[in-house]
Design a protein around this motif. Structure first.
Motif, mmCIF file in Angstrom:
data_model
loop_
_atom_site.group_PDB
_atom_site.id
_atom_site.type_symbol
_atom_site.label_atom_id
_atom_site.label_comp_id
_atom_site.label_asym_id
_atom_site.label_seq_id
_atom_site.Cartn_x
_atom_site.Cartn_y
_atom_site.Cartn_z
ATOM 1 N N GLY A 144 70.387 -12.576 5.521
ATOM 2 C CA GLY A 144 71.537 -12.806 4.663
ATOM 3 C C GLY A 144 72.214 -11.478 4.341
ATOM 4 N N GLU A 145 73.365 -11.551 3.691
ATOM 5 C CA GLU A 145 74.080 -10.320 3.321
ATOM 6 C C GLU A 145 73.280 -9.508 2.300
ATOM 7 O OE1 GLU A 145 78.051 -12.985 3.611
ATOM 8 O OE2 GLU A 145 78.207 -11.275 2.246
ATOM 9 N N ASP A 146 72.315 -10.171 1.685
ATOM 10 C CA ASP A 146 71.477 -9.471 0.682
ATOM 11 C C ASP A 146 70.208 -8.905 1.318
ATOM 12 O OD1 ASP A 146 69.832 -12.457 -0.761
ATOM 13 O OD2 ASP A 146 70.083 -11.741 1.296
ATOM 14 N N GLY A 147 70.100 -9.044 2.625
ATOM 15 C CA GLY A 147 68.938 -8.484 3.309
ATOM 16 C C GLY A 147 67.713 -9.388 3.315
ATOM 17 N N HIS A 148 67.883 -10.617 2.847
ATOM 18 C CA HIS A 148 66.713 -11.523 2.926
ATOM 19 C C HIS A 148 66.507 -11.956 4.363
ATOM 20 C CE1 HIS A 148 69.510 -15.066 2.859
ATOM 21 N NE2 HIS A 148 68.533 -15.610 3.544
ATOM 22 N N THR A 149 65.302 -12.393 4.644
ATOM 23 C CA THR A 149 64.999 -13.048 5.916
ATOM 24 C C THR A 149 63.960 -14.128 5.649
ATOM 25 O OG1 THR A 149 64.500 -12.689 8.271
ATOM 26 C CG2 THR A 149 63.148 -11.476 6.657
ATOM 27 N N ALA A 150 63.920 -15.130 6.494
ATOM 28 C CA ALA A 150 63.170 -16.349 6.146
ATOM 29 C C ALA A 150 63.698 -16.774 4.786
ATOM 30 C CB ALA A 150 61.674 -16.084 6.167
ATOM 31 N N ARG A 156 61.741 -10.930 -4.346
ATOM 32 C CA ARG A 156 60.359 -11.362 -4.116
ATOM 33 C C ARG A 156 59.711 -10.565 -2.986
ATOM 34 N NH1 ARG A 156 58.062 -16.002 -5.603
ATOM 35 N NH2 ARG A 156 56.218 -14.793 -5.061
ATOM 36 N N THR A 157 59.824 -9.249 -3.063
ATOM 37 C CA THR A 157 59.221 -8.439 -1.992
ATOM 38 C C THR A 157 57.700 -8.533 -2.017
ATOM 39 O OG1 THR A 157 59.433 -6.543 -3.483
ATOM 40 C CG2 THR A 157 61.138 -6.791 -1.791
ATOM 41 N N ASP A 158 57.143 -9.100 -3.102
ATOM 42 C CA ASP A 158 55.689 -9.299 -3.122
ATOM 43 C C ASP A 158 55.241 -10.222 -1.984
ATOM 44 O OD1 ASP A 158 57.203 -11.209 -4.889
ATOM 45 O OD2 ASP A 158 55.277 -12.251 -4.855
ATOM 46 N N LEU A 159 56.159 -11.103 -1.563
ATOM 47 C CA LEU A 159 55.824 -12.060 -0.490
ATOM 48 C C LEU A 159 55.587 -11.347 0.839
ATOM 49 C CD1 LEU A 159 58.490 -14.786 -1.302
ATOM 50 C CD2 LEU A 159 56.017 -14.950 -1.703
ATOM 51 N N LEU A 160 56.108 -10.154 0.965
ATOM 52 C CA LEU A 160 55.940 -9.414 2.228
ATOM 53 C C LEU A 160 54.483 -9.022 2.466
ATOM 54 C CD1 LEU A 160 59.159 -7.254 1.898
ATOM 55 C CD2 LEU A 160 58.770 -9.057 3.615
ATOM 56 N N ALA A 161 53.738 -8.905 1.394
ATOM 57 C CA ALA A 161 52.319 -8.526 1.526
ATOM 58 C C ALA A 161 51.403 -9.627 0.997
ATOM 59 C CB ALA A 161 52.067 -7.233 0.764
ATOM 60 N N ALA A 215 68.149 0.558 1.521
ATOM 61 C CA ALA A 215 67.925 -0.760 2.143
ATOM 62 C C ALA A 215 66.436 -1.036 2.312
ATOM 63 C CB ALA A 215 68.608 -0.810 3.514
ATOM 64 N N ALA A 216 65.631 -0.026 1.986
ATOM 65 C CA ALA A 216 64.197 -0.123 2.289
ATOM 66 C C ALA A 216 63.546 -1.353 1.664
ATOM 67 C CB ALA A 216 63.495 1.148 1.799
ATOM 68 N N HIS A 217 64.080 -1.804 0.491
ATOM 69 C CA HIS A 217 63.437 -2.932 -0.186
ATOM 70 C C HIS A 217 63.920 -4.283 0.340
ATOM 71 C CE1 HIS A 217 67.268 -2.633 -2.246
ATOM 72 N NE2 HIS A 217 67.075 -3.829 -2.759
ATOM 73 N N PHE A 218 64.892 -4.254 1.241
ATOM 74 C CA PHE A 218 65.355 -5.535 1.795
ATOM 75 C C PHE A 218 64.279 -6.095 2.723
ATOM 76 C CE2 PHE A 218 69.111 -4.967 -0.287
ATOM 77 C CZ PHE A 218 70.039 -4.122 0.271
ATOM 78 N N TYR A 222 62.336 -4.325 5.851
ATOM 79 C CA TYR A 222 60.878 -4.123 5.791
ATOM 80 C C TYR A 222 60.241 -4.556 7.120
ATOM 81 C CZ TYR A 222 56.090 -4.757 3.961
ATOM 82 O OH TYR A 222 54.722 -4.687 3.754
ATOM 83 N N ILE A 223 60.685 -5.725 7.608
ATOM 84 C CA ILE A 223 60.155 -6.230 8.896
ATOM 85 C C ILE A 223 60.557 -5.284 10.022
ATOM 86 C CG2 ILE A 223 60.244 -8.144 10.564
ATOM 87 C CD1 ILE A 223 59.036 -9.116 7.936
ATOM 88 N N ASN A 224 61.850 -4.947 10.048
ATOM 89 C CA ASN A 224 62.361 -4.103 11.130
ATOM 90 C C ASN A 224 61.681 -2.737 11.162
ATOM 91 O OD1 ASN A 224 64.456 -3.558 13.248
ATOM 92 N ND2 ASN A 224 65.042 -1.953 11.808
#
Ligand code: 6PG
Length: 242
Positions: A144-150, A156-161, A215-218, A222-224
């Motif tokens: 999304g334009e906000d850098g979300h994915t899925a 909710r960057t906690d979901l990344l880990a 952008a690091a927190h997007f 993070y995935i990229n």
């Protein structure tokens, strides 16, 4: 790897050919291939193109070895306009000779927490894992334009880990309940492809691809940043600043 095309049609033409070559070559091995698809508006043209091309290909397509999963889902019934499964089934899954048991949808009509748990169990049953994390063969993502994915949003960057493979979440603005793969199964996939089109995504694409500090927190960044083999399929509008 960035693939840039003048038009969306040229982009999905190339990506659909790559996808079908992959299905034909890998699918004939007899091994189950586990592919997770994102929803939203962007990928529909790709799914339409794959469905069209597979009807024309002269090589057998071993769909019986291909299992499709959802990257995420809005918590609505499958016939709802917002349903990712509804879009993906209408554009692709309902048009190919795929056994029903090869489709692993998220039941958006059910209780989100219970369905997140159920879907996680189904993934564990179907997808071979490494250190307890399922390894999908190919995951298609958007941003999304906000850098979300899925449905992993910046709040909710906690979901990344997360230790969970699947979690029930809410859209940060609409509060729409959603169910999503978390960061670990996405990052661990054998192949990750982002499909992003349109000028509205050009700024976020620049920030992510250039790994700009703010952008690091997007989640998409993070995935990229953790998978330098991530594929980006962009049209020139989305790649405007690259
Ligand atoms: C969803 C998707 C989501 C999507 C991005 C981009 O459920 O919406 O999984 O991650 O890829 O929001 O959506 P668009 O393609 O509609 O811009």
């Amino acid at each position: 790897m960035i693939h840039c095309f003048n038009t969306t049609n040229a982009l999905v033409d190339k990506l659909s050919i790559s996808f079908l070559h992959y299905i034909v070559s890998e699918g004939s091995s007899g091994r189950q291939l586990n592919i997770a698809l994102s929803g939203g508006k962007t990928p529909k043209v790709l799914f339409d193109k794959i469905a069209l091309k597979q009807q024309k290909t002269d090589k057998p397509v071993y769909w019986k070895n291909i299992h499709f999963f959802m990257v995420d889902e809005r918590c609505v019934p499958p016939d709802h306009a917002d349903s990712n499964y509804g879009m993906i089934h209408g554009a692709l899954l309902g048009k190919i000779d795929l056994p029903a048991c090869n489709i692993h949808r998220i039941r958006g009509e059910d209780d989100p927490e219970r369905e997140a748990y159920r879907y996680e169990q189904e993934i564990h049953e179907q997808v071979p894992g490494k250190k307890g994390i399922p390894v999908f063969d190919w995951i298609f993502l958007g941003t999304g334009e906000d850098g979300h994915t899925a449905s992993i949003f910046p709040d909710r960057t906690d979901l990344l880990a997360s230790a969970n493979i699947v979690e029930a979440v809410e859209h940060p603005v609409t509060r729409q309940p959603r169910i999503t793969l978390t960061g670990k199964p996405i990052i661990q996939a054998k192949k990750i492809t982002f499909l992003v089109t349109g000028e509205s995504k050009s700024l976020i694409v620049r920030q992510i691809i250039n790994q700009e500090p703010d952008a690091a927190h997007f989640p998409a960044a993070y995935i990229n940043a953790r998978r330098n083999d991530t594929e980006w399929y962009l049209d020139t509008a989305a790649a405007k600043y690259l």
